[in-house]
Design a protein around this motif. Structure first.
Motif, PDB file in Angstrom:
ATOM      1  N   LYS A  42      58.640  27.286  29.934  1.00  0.00           N
ATOM      2  CA  LYS A  42      59.639  26.357  30.451  1.00  0.00           C
ATOM      3  C   LYS A  42      59.284  24.947  30.014  1.00  0.00           C
ATOM      4  O   LYS A  42      58.945  24.079  30.821  1.00  0.00           O
ATOM      5  CB  LYS A  42      59.692  26.448  31.969  1.00  0.00           C
ATOM      6  N   LEU A  43      59.369  24.727  28.704  1.00  0.00           N
ATOM      7  CA  LEU A  43      58.916  23.450  28.157  1.00  0.00           C
ATOM      8  C   LEU A  43      59.791  22.292  28.637  1.00  0.00           C
ATOM      9  O   LEU A  43      59.279  21.197  28.896  1.00  0.00           O
ATOM     10  CB  LEU A  43      58.891  23.525  26.627  1.00  0.00           C
ATOM     11  N   ASP A  44      61.095  22.552  28.767  1.00  0.00           N
ATOM     12  CA  ASP A  44      61.975  21.486  29.241  1.00  0.00           C
ATOM     13  C   ASP A  44      61.596  21.054  30.656  1.00  0.00           C
ATOM     14  O   ASP A  44      61.538  19.866  30.971  1.00  0.00           O
ATOM     15  CB  ASP A  44      63.435  21.962  29.235  1.00  0.00           C
ATOM     16  N   LEU A  94      58.958  19.494  19.466  1.00  0.00           N
ATOM     17  CA  LEU A  94      58.339  18.856  20.633  1.00  0.00           C
ATOM     18  C   LEU A  94      56.862  18.581  20.360  1.00  0.00           C
ATOM     19  O   LEU A  94      56.334  17.522  20.720  1.00  0.00           O
ATOM     20  CB  LEU A  94      58.508  19.754  21.864  1.00  0.00           C
ATOM     21  N   ALA A  95      56.204  19.526  19.688  1.00  0.00           N
ATOM     22  CA  ALA A  95      54.792  19.342  19.364  1.00  0.00           C
ATOM     23  C   ALA A  95      54.573  18.052  18.590  1.00  0.00           C
ATOM     24  O   ALA A  95      53.624  17.301  18.852  1.00  0.00           O
ATOM     25  CB  ALA A  95      54.266  20.534  18.577  1.00  0.00           C
ATOM     26  N   GLY A  96      55.463  17.798  17.626  1.00  0.00           N
ATOM     27  CA  GLY A  96      55.341  16.581  16.826  1.00  0.00           C
ATOM     28  C   GLY A  96      55.402  15.337  17.702  1.00  0.00           C
ATOM     29  O   GLY A  96      54.570  14.427  17.597  1.00  0.00           O
ATOM     30  N   ILE A  97      56.367  15.329  18.614  1.00  0.00           N
ATOM     31  CA  ILE A  97      56.534  14.164  19.489  1.00  0.00           C
ATOM     32  C   ILE A  97      55.317  13.992  20.389  1.00  0.00           C
ATOM     33  O   ILE A  97      54.739  12.902  20.492  1.00  0.00           O
ATOM     34  CB  ILE A  97      57.802  14.329  20.365  1.00  0.00           C
ATOM     35  N   VAL A  98      54.929  15.106  21.025  1.00  0.00           N
ATOM     36  CA  VAL A  98      53.811  15.038  21.973  1.00  0.00           C
ATOM     37  C   VAL A  98      52.515  14.672  21.246  1.00  0.00           C
ATOM     38  O   VAL A  98      51.738  13.837  21.715  1.00  0.00           O
ATOM     39  CB  VAL A  98      53.645  16.387  22.719  1.00  0.00           C
ATOM     40  N   GLY A  99      52.297  15.305  20.090  1.00  0.00           N
ATOM     41  CA  GLY A  99      51.098  15.018  19.308  1.00  0.00           C
ATOM     42  C   GLY A  99      50.990  13.540  18.979  1.00  0.00           C
ATOM     43  O   GLY A  99      49.935  12.918  19.130  1.00  0.00           O
ATOM     44  N   ARG A 100      52.101  12.967  18.553  1.00  0.00           N
ATOM     45  CA  ARG A 100      52.098  11.528  18.233  1.00  0.00           C
ATOM     46  C   ARG A 100      51.771  10.702  19.460  1.00  0.00           C
ATOM     47  O   ARG A 100      51.027   9.729  19.390  1.00  0.00           O
ATOM     48  CB  ARG A 100      53.463  11.101  17.676  1.00  0.00           C
ATOM     49  N   ARG A 101      52.330  11.102  20.576  1.00  0.00           N
ATOM     50  CA  ARG A 101      52.094  10.381  21.824  1.00  0.00           C
ATOM     51  C   ARG A 101      50.594  10.352  22.152  1.00  0.00           C
ATOM     52  O   ARG A 101      50.033   9.318  22.505  1.00  0.00           O
ATOM     53  CB  ARG A 101      52.882  11.044  22.955  1.00  0.00           C
ATOM     54  N   ILE A 102      49.963  11.516  21.974  1.00  0.00           N
ATOM     55  CA  ILE A 102      48.532  11.592  22.270  1.00  0.00           C
ATOM     56  C   ILE A 102      47.750  10.692  21.332  1.00  0.00           C
ATOM     57  O   ILE A 102      46.852   9.949  21.746  1.00  0.00           O
ATOM     58  CB  ILE A 102      48.019  13.045  22.141  1.00  0.00           C
ATOM     59  N   LEU A 103      48.117  10.752  20.052  1.00  0.00           N
ATOM     60  CA  LEU A 103      47.355   9.970  19.083  1.00  0.00           C
ATOM     61  C   LEU A 103      47.579   8.471  19.255  1.00  0.00           C
ATOM     62  O   LEU A 103      46.742   7.663  18.850  1.00  0.00           O
ATOM     63  CB  LEU A 103      47.684  10.425  17.663  1.00  0.00           C
ATOM     64  N   GLU A 104      48.705   8.116  19.886  1.00  0.00           N
ATOM     65  CA  GLU A 104      48.885   6.704  20.224  1.00  0.00           C
ATOM     66  C   GLU A 104      47.902   6.299  21.310  1.00  0.00           C
ATOM     67  O   GLU A 104      47.324   5.221  21.282  1.00  0.00           O
ATOM     68  CB  GLU A 104      50.304   6.452  20.745  1.00  0.00           C
ATOM     69  N   LEU A 105      47.752   7.212  22.288  1.00  0.00           N
ATOM     70  CA  LEU A 105      46.844   6.920  23.407  1.00  0.00           C
ATOM     71  C   LEU A 105      45.390   6.935  22.948  1.00  0.00           C
ATOM     72  O   LEU A 105      44.582   6.117  23.361  1.00  0.00           O
ATOM     73  CB  LEU A 105      47.029   7.945  24.538  1.00  0.00           C
ATOM     74  N   ASN A 106      45.066   7.917  22.108  1.00  0.00           N
ATOM     75  CA  ASN A 106      43.697   8.024  21.630  1.00  0.00           C
ATOM     76  C   ASN A 106      43.683   8.578  20.203  1.00  0.00           C
ATOM     77  O   ASN A 106      43.733   9.782  19.995  1.00  0.00           O
ATOM     78  CB  ASN A 106      42.889   8.934  22.564  1.00  0.00           C
ATOM     79  N   SER A 146      50.989  24.322  24.973  1.00  0.00           N
ATOM     80  CA  SER A 146      52.130  25.188  25.279  1.00  0.00           C
ATOM     81  C   SER A 146      53.134  25.171  24.140  1.00  0.00           C
ATOM     82  O   SER A 146      53.746  26.194  23.822  1.00  0.00           O
ATOM     83  CB  SER A 146      52.815  24.727  26.566  1.00  0.00           C
ATOM     84  N   CYS A 147      53.324  24.009  23.542  1.00  0.00           N
ATOM     85  CA  CYS A 147      54.227  23.908  22.396  1.00  0.00           C
ATOM     86  C   CYS A 147      53.781  24.863  21.300  1.00  0.00           C
ATOM     87  O   CYS A 147      54.580  25.506  20.643  1.00  0.00           O
ATOM     88  CB  CYS A 147      54.228  22.492  21.821  1.00  0.00           C
ATOM     89  N   ARG A 148      52.467  24.945  21.124  1.00  0.00           N
ATOM     90  CA  ARG A 148      51.987  25.814  20.065  1.00  0.00           C
ATOM     91  C   ARG A 148      52.236  27.277  20.409  1.00  0.00           C
ATOM     92  O   ARG A 148      52.721  28.035  19.577  1.00  0.00           O
ATOM     93  CB  ARG A 148      50.498  25.595  19.827  1.00  0.00           C
ATOM     94  N   VAL A 149      51.907  27.645  21.651  1.00  0.00           N
ATOM     95  CA  VAL A 149      52.109  29.033  22.057  1.00  0.00           C
ATOM     96  C   VAL A 149      53.566  29.442  21.880  1.00  0.00           C
ATOM     97  O   VAL A 149      53.871  30.523  21.401  1.00  0.00           O
ATOM     98  CB  VAL A 149      51.679  29.239  23.533  1.00  0.00           C
TER      99      VAL A 149
END
Length: 622
Positions: free
Chosen positions: A398-400, A433-445, A424-427
């Motif tokens: 339930k990614l949404d 969504l993975a692309g968006i979330v991944g970028r978000r993480i890399l912005e933070l760290n 979860s995106c990967r599974v």
DNA sequence: ATAGGGTTAG
């Protein structure tokens, strides 16, 4: 005839202050105070109406009795007596005893009120208050009092220092307190030393702690245990165990505390066999709750929830830690439903940590509804609870909902939360969504290793090799290295470590035979179990044959093969891996467990997988 | 009259 005139009361009615006159009453009071506090205090009332001031020993004895009888009401009466009798100010040591009494009854504020109006505060008064605050986790106030004490000109002693050290809120404070200790030479005291060691370890400077330990001329059991537990808690189990055997050689017996620390070291190193040995030494302390809790945790974290359950059922006394340990321990071992049943049977009020375990169980069992119900029952959810919910929703696909939950949640959206969503995106192969979330993480760290890997893996899953190269290139540019896969297994009294494609503890020749065993197993599961290598877990864009080849040398395969070669038929194979087990290895080990008729347990970075009869305890949901 | 070490999650 001259009349005799009396001024006030007749002389024989004058307050008697001599020892001789009050001693019968005094003895009566002391005798009463041992079995009848109320009677004793009533006697004190009589003394007061007679304006007889009881001597300090009487008060002292009464206060002790009140503490022993846990009778705070009588304690308060004695306190009032002490100050009521004809305006005299009681001796400081008596007021100190009153302070101590309120502290024992956990009434720090009442103690503080008495303390604040004391005309003369000595070291004991200050130390009593400081240690009261530090024991109640109000270290800030303890430190404040320590500063005030210095300003008032009272010199701290070793009692004061060992108390105030525990209140320190960081390394800076520790060294600020350490200095005067050395200056006045109180660092020779074992209590002060063990406090120093403990507090250095607590704030992450084990080196300084060890230095304090190392230069000690005389040590005792607690000092030894301070340094051992320091290393055990810091994840440096080998050093902890080494120090423990040095302690034994120095002639110190193993007591509850030492065994608990050793167990913690075993837990950290996943040394089940050694943990069992410690258990046999622990039967002397059958009823020690903390030790039992450490044993429970050791069994759970070493993958033997059966042993943990057995001990848990026998434990006479169980506290919230015992229950929480068992609940999350069962869940980590794939016994999620049992974990939740245990929670339903728990007779105690759950705490923050209990609920983390409960939500963990729900998320690993895929129980979305139940998870929501438990989450909503938490009055003040924290970061870990939100993290579990993101995990729960994400795993269930339930990614949404997970995204919506993150947006609405009342807590900081940190890297951990996003990483959970990313995995979860990967599974569920949601590359976008993975692309968006991944970028978000890399912005933070930007140096977040896990996010880079997850992102590149997700792209690899969907054959977006261009994107994979992009991420890999970025990692290289940033100097982010992939942690190599590493597995280890306890054989005899040794730990054998395998890294991808090889071993760090075996010779080349020995590795040859391990490789041969892997090949034998692959043949066998291919023929008898229908094993087909799943090359989608190989993340480079290379030829299929090459992919198959690289799968062979995953560290967990090597470790399992080694275990099968070295351990007797009756022993379970227990392997620990630093990363999450890959899907191909997961399938492979299931089949090996089936054709070899062996129980195989693999602990990966998150949880245990118990393989038996061709299935895994995680139900392939991980 | 005042003091030190050991257990649950992440």
């Amino acid at each position: 005839m001259m009349k005799r005139s009396f001024v006030g009361k007749p002389t024989w009615w004058r307050p008697a202050t001599t020892e001789i006159q009050i001693s019968p009453i005094r003895e009566f009071v002391i005798r009463c105070s041992n079995h009848d506090i109320h009677g004793a205090i009533s006697a004190m009332d009589i003394l007061q109406t007679l304006h007889i001031r009881a001597d300090p020993l009487v008060y002292s004895s009464l206060i002790k009795s009140c503490i022993e009888a846990r009778d705070i009401h009588s304690g308060r009466r004695v306190h009032r007596h002490l100050f009521d009798s004809d305006g005299n100010i009681p001796a400081t040591f008596l007021i100190n005893q009153v302070l101590g009494m309120y502290v024992r009854f956990q009434r720090v504020e009442e103690a503080r009120q008495v303390f604040d109006v004391m005309p003369e505060k000595n070291v004991v008064s200050w130390t009593t208050m400081i240690s009261a605050y530090t024991n109640m986790k109000r270290g800030r106030m303890g430190l404040e009092l320590f500063v005030m004490m210095g300003r008032s000109g009272v010199m701290p002693n070793m009692y004061t220092f060992s108390s105030v050290l525990r209140a320190s809120d960081g390394l800076e404070t520790v060294s600020m307190i350490h200095c005067p200790i050395v200056k006045v030479g109180l660092d020779s005291d074992v209590f002060v030393r063990s406090s120093l060691i403990d507090v250095y370890a607590k704030w992450g400077d084990l080196q300084s702690g060890f230095y304090v330990f190392d230069e000690m001329p005389t040590r005792d059991l607690v000092v030894w245990n301070s340094i051992i537990s320091g290393y055990a808690q810091d994840g440096n189990g080998h050093v902890a165990l080494d120090l423990y055997s040095k302690m034994r050689r120095a002639g110190f017996p193993a007591n509850q505390g030492a065994l608990t620390s050793v167990l913690r070291a075993c837990t950290g190193l996943t040394l089940l066999e050694m943990g069992r040995q410690v258990h046999t030494h622990s039967i002397k302390f059958l009823t020690d709750l903390i030790l039992n809790n450490a044993l429970l945790d050791m069994y759970c974290k070493c993958g033997s929830s059966e042993d943990a359950t057995c001990l848990f059922d026998r434990m006479v006394e169980k506290d919230i830690i015992s229950w929480s340990t068992m609940i999350s321990g069962l869940a980590q071992n794939g016994r999620n439903v049992e974990a939740l049943e245990l929670f339903d049977r728990m007779p105690l009020k759950p705490n923050y940590i209990t609920m983390v375990g409960v939500l963990f169980a729900c998320s690993h069992a895929g129980l979305v509804e139940k998870g929501w119900r438990h989450f909503n029952s938490i009055s003040n959810p924290g970061r870990e609870h939100y993290g579990c919910m993101v995990d729960l929703l994400g795993r269930a696909g339930k990614l949404d909902d997970a995204v919506k939950f993150i947006k609405e949640m009342n807590c900081e959206k940190d890297v951990v939360i996003w990483k959970s969503l990313l995995s979860s995106c990967r599974v569920h192969k949601d590359v976008e969504l993975a692309g968006i979330v991944g970028r978000r993480i890399l912005e933070l760290n930007p140096d977040e290793e896990g996010a880079h890997i997850l992102l590149s893996n997700t792209y690899a899953d969907s054959q977006q090799w261009e994107k994979v190269r992009e991420v890999r290139w970025e990692m290289k540019a940033r100097g982010v290295k992939k942690e190599p896969g590493c597995s280890w297994i306890e054989v005899g009294n040794r730990i054998e470590t395998f890294i991808v494609g090889g071993s760090s503890t075996r010779t080349h020749q020995e590795m040859e035979s391990v490789s041969k065993e892997v090949v034998r197993l692959i043949d066998r599961v291919t023929n008898e179990g229908g094993y087909i290598p799943d090359t989608s877990f190989v993340l480079h864009d290379v030829e299929v044959e090459q992919k198959k080849e690289s799968l062979k040398y995953h560290s967990e395969k090597l470790a399992v093969a080694f275990g099968l070669m070295m351990l007797g038929k009756d022993k379970d194979i227990r392997v620990i891996k630093n990363l999450r087990i890959c899907g191909d290895c997961h399938n492979f080990v299931k089949l090996v467990a089936m054709v070899e008729r062996r129980k195989i347990v693999i602990r990966d970075a998150v949880r245990f997988h118990h393989f038996q009869h061709g299935v895994c305890s995680c139900g392939d949901y991980w």
